[in-house]
Design a protein around this motif. Structure first.
Motif, mmCIF file in Angstrom:
data_model
loop_
_atom_site.group_PDB
_atom_site.id
_atom_site.type_symbol
_atom_site.label_atom_id
_atom_site.label_comp_id
_atom_site.label_asym_id
_atom_site.label_seq_id
_atom_site.Cartn_x
_atom_site.Cartn_y
_atom_site.Cartn_z
ATOM 1 N N MET A 1 0.840 -1.187 0.000
ATOM 2 C CA MET A 1 0.000 0.000 0.000
ATOM 3 C C MET A 1 0.885 1.251 0.000
ATOM 4 O O MET A 1 1.864 1.327 0.728
ATOM 5 C CB MET A 1 -0.897 0.004 1.251
ATOM 6 N N LYS A 2 0.516 2.217 -0.828
ATOM 7 C CA LYS A 2 1.295 3.440 -0.933
ATOM 8 C C LYS A 2 1.193 4.258 0.346
ATOM 9 O O LYS A 2 0.112 4.467 0.887
ATOM 10 C CB LYS A 2 0.801 4.266 -2.129
ATOM 11 N N LYS A 3 2.332 4.720 0.803
ATOM 12 C CA LYS A 3 2.362 5.508 2.028
ATOM 13 C C LYS A 3 1.912 6.944 1.749
ATOM 14 O O LYS A 3 2.191 7.502 0.692
ATOM 15 C CB LYS A 3 3.773 5.524 2.621
ATOM 16 N N LYS A 4 1.226 7.522 2.727
ATOM 17 C CA LYS A 4 0.860 8.933 2.645
ATOM 18 C C LYS A 4 2.071 9.776 3.039
ATOM 19 O O LYS A 4 2.767 9.458 4.005
ATOM 20 C CB LYS A 4 -0.311 9.237 3.572
ATOM 21 N N LYS A 5 2.293 10.838 2.291
ATOM 22 C CA LYS A 5 3.438 11.702 2.593
ATOM 23 C C LYS A 5 2.993 12.916 3.407
ATOM 24 O O LYS A 5 2.017 13.579 3.069
ATOM 25 C CB LYS A 5 4.118 12.171 1.302
ATOM 26 N N ILE A 6 3.733 13.172 4.466
ATOM 27 C CA ILE A 6 3.524 14.354 5.294
ATOM 28 C C ILE A 6 4.724 15.283 5.105
ATOM 29 O O ILE A 6 5.872 14.853 5.236
ATOM 30 C CB ILE A 6 3.394 13.993 6.786
ATOM 31 N N SER A 7 4.453 16.539 4.797
ATOM 32 C CA SER A 7 5.524 17.535 4.642
ATOM 33 C C SER A 7 5.749 18.231 5.983
ATOM 34 O O SER A 7 4.815 18.790 6.565
ATOM 35 C CB SER A 7 5.148 18.568 3.584
ATOM 36 N N ILE A 8 6.973 18.169 6.474
ATOM 37 C CA ILE A 8 7.339 18.862 7.711
ATOM 38 C C ILE A 8 8.026 20.164 7.322
ATOM 39 O O ILE A 8 9.133 20.151 6.768
ATOM 40 C CB ILE A 8 8.271 17.998 8.591
ATOM 41 N N LEU A 9 7.383 21.285 7.578
ATOM 42 C CA LEU A 9 7.916 22.596 7.208
ATOM 43 C C LEU A 9 8.537 23.240 8.446
ATOM 44 O O LEU A 9 7.847 23.447 9.452
ATOM 45 C CB LEU A 9 6.814 23.492 6.639
ATOM 46 N N VAL A 10 9.813 23.557 8.348
ATOM 47 C CA VAL A 10 10.551 24.093 9.500
ATOM 48 C C VAL A 10 11.168 25.438 9.128
ATOM 49 O O VAL A 10 12.002 25.505 8.224
ATOM 50 C CB VAL A 10 11.663 23.121 9.949
ATOM 51 N N THR A 11 10.752 26.492 9.808
ATOM 52 C CA THR A 11 11.344 27.803 9.567
ATOM 53 C C THR A 11 12.572 27.983 10.462
ATOM 54 O O THR A 11 12.555 27.626 11.636
ATOM 55 C CB THR A 11 10.336 28.931 9.862
ATOM 56 N N CYS A 12 13.626 28.544 9.888
ATOM 57 C CA CYS A 12 14.900 28.648 10.604
ATOM 58 C C CYS A 12 15.542 30.013 10.412
ATOM 59 O O CYS A 12 15.445 30.612 9.341
ATOM 60 C CB CYS A 12 15.894 27.597 10.088
ATOM 61 N N TYR A 13 16.219 30.448 11.440
ATOM 62 C CA TYR A 13 17.140 31.579 11.331
ATOM 63 C C TYR A 13 18.208 31.401 12.409
ATOM 64 O O TYR A 13 17.920 31.432 13.609
ATOM 65 C CB TYR A 13 16.430 32.923 11.509
ATOM 66 N N ASN A 14 19.440 31.164 11.956
ATOM 67 C CA ASN A 14 20.568 30.945 12.867
ATOM 68 C C ASN A 14 20.294 29.802 13.861
ATOM 69 O O ASN A 14 20.492 29.951 15.066
ATOM 70 C CB ASN A 14 20.909 32.229 13.631
ATOM 71 N N GLU A 15 19.826 28.687 13.340
ATOM 72 C CA GLU A 15 19.491 27.535 14.180
ATOM 73 C C GLU A 15 20.457 26.375 13.960
ATOM 74 O O GLU A 15 20.075 25.208 14.054
ATOM 75 C CB GLU A 15 18.055 27.073 13.898
ATOM 76 N N GLU A 16 21.721 26.668 13.685
ATOM 77 C CA GLU A 16 22.687 25.605 13.407
ATOM 78 C C GLU A 16 22.754 24.560 14.516
ATOM 79 O O GLU A 16 23.008 23.383 14.262
ATOM 80 C CB GLU A 16 24.077 26.195 13.167
ATOM 81 N N ALA A 17 22.528 24.974 15.750
ATOM 82 C CA ALA A 17 22.635 24.045 16.881
ATOM 83 C C ALA A 17 21.452 23.090 16.974
ATOM 84 O O ALA A 17 21.522 22.090 17.704
ATOM 85 C CB ALA A 17 22.755 24.836 18.184
ATOM 86 N N ASN A 18 20.368 23.371 16.223
ATOM 87 C CA ASN A 18 19.155 22.560 16.340
ATOM 88 C C ASN A 18 18.827 21.724 15.103
ATOM 89 O O ASN A 18 17.965 20.846 15.162
ATOM 90 C CB ASN A 18 17.959 23.475 16.631
ATOM 91 N N LEU A 19 19.483 21.995 13.988
ATOM 92 C CA LEU A 19 19.067 21.393 12.709
ATOM 93 C C LEU A 19 19.198 19.871 12.703
ATOM 94 O O LEU A 19 18.279 19.158 12.296
ATOM 95 C CB LEU A 19 19.882 22.000 11.562
ATOM 96 N N ILE A 20 20.335 19.362 13.125
ATOM 97 C CA ILE A 20 20.559 17.913 13.115
ATOM 98 C C ILE A 20 19.661 17.224 14.143
ATOM 99 O O ILE A 20 19.072 16.172 13.868
ATOM 100 C CB ILE A 20 22.044 17.593 13.370
ATOM 101 N N SER A 21 19.542 17.832 15.315
ATOM 102 C CA SER A 21 18.690 17.265 16.362
ATOM 103 C C SER A 21 17.243 17.155 15.890
ATOM 104 O O SER A 21 16.570 16.142 16.128
ATOM 105 C CB SER A 21 18.777 18.126 17.621
#
Length: 320
Positions: A1-21
């Motif tokens: 069965m084809k999976k439903k896709k969910i788009s996770i939209l993340v707004t960032c500004y100077n968030e280098e410390a949080n991106l990988i986490s």
């Protein structure tokens, strides 16, 4: 069965410390959601830290990671979310901020309500960790006042953190306002909506750009965008001042006729002049705020301009 896709939209500004986490937490969440796949779209508001280097690394590592980088800092994250709407390909979108104060672990709860035929599922902040009593009180007081003033019912204590069905997003994209405010317009478009209570976590990495002045600016902007009450108050207050002036005139005439040594009017004239001058300046400033909104709208400048993208095909329209 084809999976439903969910788009996770993340707004960032100077968030280098949080991106990988954030990427790791979202990936872990979807490992438990066997019926769903995801794309993680970072929308970066022209950060000046090392965010772009991290974006490149992540986008090579995982093709589900996509990045939109603005040509310059456009201020509000509202335009970043709007850009994310234009680039998403999922059946619904989850809106997050790059500070990870809104927990990605709530995504399954949002999806469950979406599967129950709610087109908009938004988070309702019960507690804001990292904020003192006064800040929490001011936030709650603002939302209470906004709810009383706005010409639509905007949910109390609900931010951008939400899941929005693609059909609703298409309607949101049709709204051509320059001064875009998602949580208000999300309520404006309607559809079947429900809130889920949650605890907003404190920031664990990076620095916030939020302060008292920006909060006051946003409060003013939101009220003007979704309420005509300030203009109505000017009319009501003007009528009260006219009534007061008439009563004052009658009182002075009575005193002059029956109390011959009544005080003469220089102090009274000075006080009234200052009072009425203050009222006029306040009224003009409120009217000027509405006129400035008209000025922004009629210029029809794009809400955002994209500088570069990763794992995406670049669009050139910023008015959608």
């Amino acid at each position: 069965m084809k999976k439903k896709k969910i788009s996770i939209l993340v707004t960032c500004y100077n968030e280098e410390a949080n991106l990988i986490s954030l990427y790791k937490r979202v990936s872990l969440v979807f490992k438990s959601l066997s019926r769903y796949d995801f794309e993680l779209i970072y929308i970066d508001n022209a950060s000046i830290d090392n965010s772009e280097r991290i974006f490149k690394k992540l986008s090579i590592q995982d093709r589900r990671i996509k990045v939109v980088v603005m040509s310059r800092n456009f201020g509000s994250p509202q335009s970043s979310f709007l850009a994310g709407f234009s680039y998403m390909s999922g059946e619904a979108a989850v809106l997050l901020h790059g500070d990870i104060q809104d927990p990605p672990e709530m995504i399954p709860d949002l999806i469950k309500k979406w599967e129950d035929n709610y087109q908009v599922v938004y988070g309702v902040r019960q507690i804001r960790k990292g904020y003192g009593f006064i800040w929490n009180f001011l936030y709650k007081a603002f939302y209470y006042v906004l709810n009383k003033l706005a010409y639509i019912n905007i949910p109390l204590n609900a931010g951008e953190f939400s899941l929005i069905d693609k059909g609703v997003i298409e309607e949101l994209k049709q709204i051509g306002e320059y001064d875009y405010y998602i949580r208000g317009l999300r309520a404006y478009v309607g559809f079947r909506q429900i809130g889920i209570p949650y605890v907003r976590e404190s920031r664990t990495a990076g620095g916030s750009t939020e302060n008292l002045l920006t909060s006051i600016w946003w409060a003013k902007t939101i009220i003007i965008n979704f309420s005509f009450r300030p203009l109505e108050w000017i009319s009501i207050f003007g009528f009260i001042v006219m009534l007061f002036a008439f009563l004052f005139l009658v009182t002075n005439l009575v005193l002059l006729m029956f109390v011959h040594d009544s005080p003469r009017g220089i102090p009274t004239v000075v006080v009234l002049t200052l009072f009425l001058g203050g009222v006029q300046l306040l009224s003009l400033s409120i009217i000027a705020e509405y006129i400035s909104k008209i000025f922004l709208e009629v210029k029809r400048r794009p809400k955002y301009i994209v500088g570069k993208v990763f794992n995406l095909k670049k669009h050139y329209a910023g008015n959608s």
